[in-house]
Design an enzyme around this catalytic site. Structure first.
Site, PDB file in Angstrom:
ATOM      1  N   TRP A   1       0.889  -1.250  -0.053  1.00  0.00           N
ATOM      2  CA  TRP A   1      -0.030   0.102  -0.125  1.00  0.00           C
ATOM      3  C   TRP A   1       0.667   1.117   0.015  1.00  0.00           C
ATOM      4  O   TRP A   1       0.521   2.211  -0.592  1.00  0.00           O
ATOM      5  CB  TRP A   1      -1.179  -0.153   1.280  1.00  0.00           C
ATOM      6  CG  TRP A   1      -2.103  -1.328   0.873  1.00  0.00           C
ATOM      7  CD1 TRP A   1      -1.941  -2.388   1.742  1.00  0.00           C
ATOM      8  CD2 TRP A   1      -3.039  -1.162  -0.050  1.00  0.00           C
ATOM      9  NE1 TRP A   1      -2.946  -3.188   1.372  1.00  0.00           N
ATOM     10  CE2 TRP A   1      -3.395  -2.686   0.170  1.00  0.00           C
ATOM     11  CE3 TRP A   1      -3.566  -0.598  -1.082  1.00  0.00           C
ATOM     12  CZ2 TRP A   1      -4.429  -3.215  -0.627  1.00  0.00           C
ATOM     13  CZ3 TRP A   1      -4.563  -1.202  -1.921  1.00  0.00           C
ATOM     14  CH2 TRP A   1      -4.927  -2.351  -1.599  1.00  0.00           C
TER      15      TRP A   1
ATOM     16  N   LYS B   1     -11.961  -2.053   7.907  1.00  0.00           N
ATOM     17  CA  LYS B   1     -11.346  -3.015   8.604  1.00  0.00           C
ATOM     18  C   LYS B   1     -11.824  -2.795  10.354  1.00  0.00           C
ATOM     19  O   LYS B   1     -12.127  -4.102  10.874  1.00  0.00           O
ATOM     20  CB  LYS B   1      -9.761  -2.888   8.528  1.00  0.00           C
ATOM     21  CG  LYS B   1      -9.385  -3.141   6.897  1.00  0.00           C
ATOM     22  CD  LYS B   1      -8.057  -3.003   6.730  1.00  0.00           C
ATOM     23  CE  LYS B   1      -8.004  -2.878   5.154  1.00  0.00           C
ATOM     24  NZ  LYS B   1      -7.916  -4.113   4.513  1.00  0.00           N
TER      25      LYS B   1
ATOM     26  N   ASP C   1      -1.395   6.618   6.764  1.00  0.00           N
ATOM     27  CA  ASP C   1      -2.473   5.723   6.195  1.00  0.00           C
ATOM     28  C   ASP C   1      -2.601   4.754   7.265  1.00  0.00           C
ATOM     29  O   ASP C   1      -1.725   3.782   7.520  1.00  0.00           O
ATOM     30  CB  ASP C   1      -2.075   5.071   4.911  1.00  0.00           C
ATOM     31  CG  ASP C   1      -3.090   4.066   4.440  1.00  0.00           C
ATOM     32  OD1 ASP C   1      -4.144   3.774   5.086  1.00  0.00           O
ATOM     33  OD2 ASP C   1      -2.701   3.265   3.239  1.00  0.00           O
TER      34      ASP C   1
END
Length: 364
Positions: free
Chosen positions: A105, A199, A175
């Site tokens: 990511w 999540k 992030d």
């Protein structure tokens, strides 16, 4: 509900939601607060929805101890849109931004930022297949950087920053999609935190952004209105129609977290859950091997391999038959991955621990 199939949900995302929240949403789905409408049907300009919206913001501020000089935004497009919005807003012409590379990511975030302006790697552990996060000593950036970007937890590789680098006057942008609100942190160390909800916070469709106000004051201006953070901050995240049901669910998940005793209690339980599985790996005499180095292990995503490829296939097949969902590892790492986010109950990790021990004993 009594006849519902029971499974252990270890999906990496979208992931488990608290059962209590799902049942409350079910009871309110058709007629929300005796309005005669579902929350999904009513105007986002209505007083009823506005109360839900503002309550979610206040619960997030309270749980995460967000200082007053930070804005809380509810956005759309997932964390992937933030890969572009962050440099569009904060990477000024003539400036550079640095990215700490710890997994897939952060790699995607860097590639997206390269289309906007000048960026570079402040550190990387790609050479060891991201089996650990970079240490503070390995991270180098310039004092004139627009910002330093970090991915706090790496779902694919099962690694996590347990301490964050000090960046001084350079804003640290994180992030936190896969570990936000899994533990207390000092929000004031960051210029910005963003996270997709799917999540730890709720269903997919909502992205949370927590941004220090002074960054908004000096953000780039020559970009489309909907891609400016200031557009959303000045309209309380109601510039356009928000993902109202997702925000309602997010607010209910936050309320559930408060009922659990807040982030310190949640963090303690997350450690307990992860250790149930890591203990099996560490005491298996090599039957199970973890991908992540011990000092970088994630409490959210536990990645491991089984002794050999055929046994691994058997393990995953038998786990599936036993009601364990989402244990297949990502293709870039292979093996197995158990994602034990906040809403995954301790009992699920206890059941997985027992299954792993029984499988090892059987295959000796």
């Amino acid at each position: 509900m009594s006849n519902q199939k029971s499974v252990y949900n270890f999906n990496a995302g979208p992931s488990a939601l608290p059962r209590e929240v799902l049942e409350k949403a079910q009871s309110e789905l058709v007629d929300f607060k005796e309005s005669g409408m579902s929350i999904m049907e009513m105007s986002h300009r209505s007083a009823t929805y506005e109360q839900v919206h503002n309550q979610a913001i206040e619960r997030l501020r309270s749980l995460f101890a967000i200082p007053e000089n930070y804005e809380v935004l509810f956005l759309q497009g997932g964390a992937s849109l933030q890969f572009a919005m962050v440099p569009m807003n904060f990477l000024a012409e003539g400036k550079k931004a640095s990215y700490i590379m710890s997994g897939a990511w952060s790699d995607k975030a860097l590639k997206e930022a390269k289309t906007i302006g000048e960026v570079y790697e402040a550190a990387s552990t790609k050479d060891v297949n991201y089996n650990r996060v970079p240490s503070s000593e390995e991270i180098t950036f310039e004092e004139t950087d627009a910002y330093v970007h970090i991915t706090s937890n790496n779902t694919i590789f099962g690694t996590q920053f347990h301490d964050f680098p000090s960046t001084g006057n350079v804003p640290l942008i994180a992030d936190m999609s896969s570990d936000i609100l899994s533990r207390p942190i000092d929000v004031s160390k960051f210029g910005m935190i963003y996270a997709g909800a799917q999540k730890n916070l709720g269903p997919s469709g909502v992205t949370v952004a927590i941004i220090r106000k002074d960054l908004l004051d000096h953000a780039n201006s020559g970009i489309p209105a909907i891609l400016k953070y200031s557009t959303h901050s000045s309209s309380n995240s109601l510039y356009n129609t928000p993902p109202s049901f997702g925000i309602y669910m997010l607010g209910e998940v936050l309320g559930w977290m408060q009922q659990q005793g807040g982030l310190e209690k949640i963090a303690k339980r997350n450690e307990e859950k992860a250790n149930l599985i890591y203990d099996v790996i560490d005491n298996s005499n090599g039957f199970y091997t973890g991908h992540a180095e011990k000092g970088s292990r994630s409490l959210m995503n536990i990645t491991f391999r089984v002794a050999d490829e055929e046994l691994e296939k058997q393990f995953l097949q038998e786990a599936k038959e036993a009601g364990f969902v989402g244990l297949n590892g990502h293709r870039s790492v292979g093996g197995c991955r158990a994602s034990a986010y906040n809403a995954v109950p301790v009992e699920a990790c206890q059941a997985l621990q027992k299954f792993m021990l029984d499988f090892q004993e059987k295959c000796k």
